[in-house]
Design an enzyme around this catalytic site. Sequence first.
Site, short mmCIF file in Angstrom:
data_model
loop_
_atom_site.label_atom_id
_atom_site.label_comp_id
_atom_site.label_asym_id
_atom_site.label_seq_id
_atom_site.Cartn_x
_atom_site.Cartn_y
_atom_site.Cartn_z
N SER A 162 0.80 -1.22 0.00
CA SER A 162 0.00 0.00 0.00
C SER A 162 0.83 1.27 0.00
CB SER A 162 -0.94 0.02 1.21
OG SER A 162 -0.24 0.32 2.39
N LYS A 200 1.25 4.06 7.47
CA LYS A 200 0.49 4.93 6.58
C LYS A 200 0.92 6.38 6.74
CE LYS A 200 -2.41 1.93 4.74
NZ LYS A 200 -1.60 0.76 5.13
#
EC number: 3.4.21.88
Length: 241
Positions: A162, A200
């Site tokens: 990701s 993230k």
Amino acid sequence: MLTKKQLQLLEFIHKRLQKDGVPPSFDEMKTALDLRSKSGIHRLITALEERGFIRRLAHRARAIEVIRLPDSLGGGGALGAASDGFQPKVIAGGRGDSADGGAAAELKPVADTGATELTIMGRIAAGVPIEAINQAAAHVAVPNAMLSSSGQHYALEVRGDSMIDAGINDGDVVVIRETDAADNGDIVVALVEGHEATLKRFERKGRMIELHAANPAYPTRSYTEDQVKVQGRLVGLIRTY
């Protein structure tokens, strides 16, 4: 001599590397330079590489290292170790021996190498959050220039894709400085709802916290403040070839 756009892009990449330890994505570069397409960014990067200011690392999407800066950006030569804060670089290296299970993160100087041995505390998801990190798995030698003089550091092995547009791939080892605070745009280790850890990009919006992936295949996830605990900020990246 660099064009205005080439100079702007080089400065943007350099500042992002200093701040996050990883280069910006092509979309971020395009927005920063107010260009309409990524093809313009490709041409600028190629020009900077041909002139010896940056180097693209093989077999790695958007992994860029700034080699030197022009005088107008305070350069004048090849970049060395950082003086005020770290000069983040992608380090090609290997893994150390396995650590004893359950060992706490610790710093061990590696004799005569200018490096410190960090414990790899486990795996971190760069994808859908996985169960929280629970035990040490191995050790890795980290250049001292990558570590700040204050605070504790630890390493984690990345699982998932990701964050590929931020230059972080599955299998990389990320170096984390332990902190419970983050600024918007920081890449952080976030503990979600007390039991799931993920890597993230952090953004606070009012009383909500958004965790952004660097891959369009993954959605941005929003949480209330009490659902997310920042456990550290990315300061470097180590890759084994």
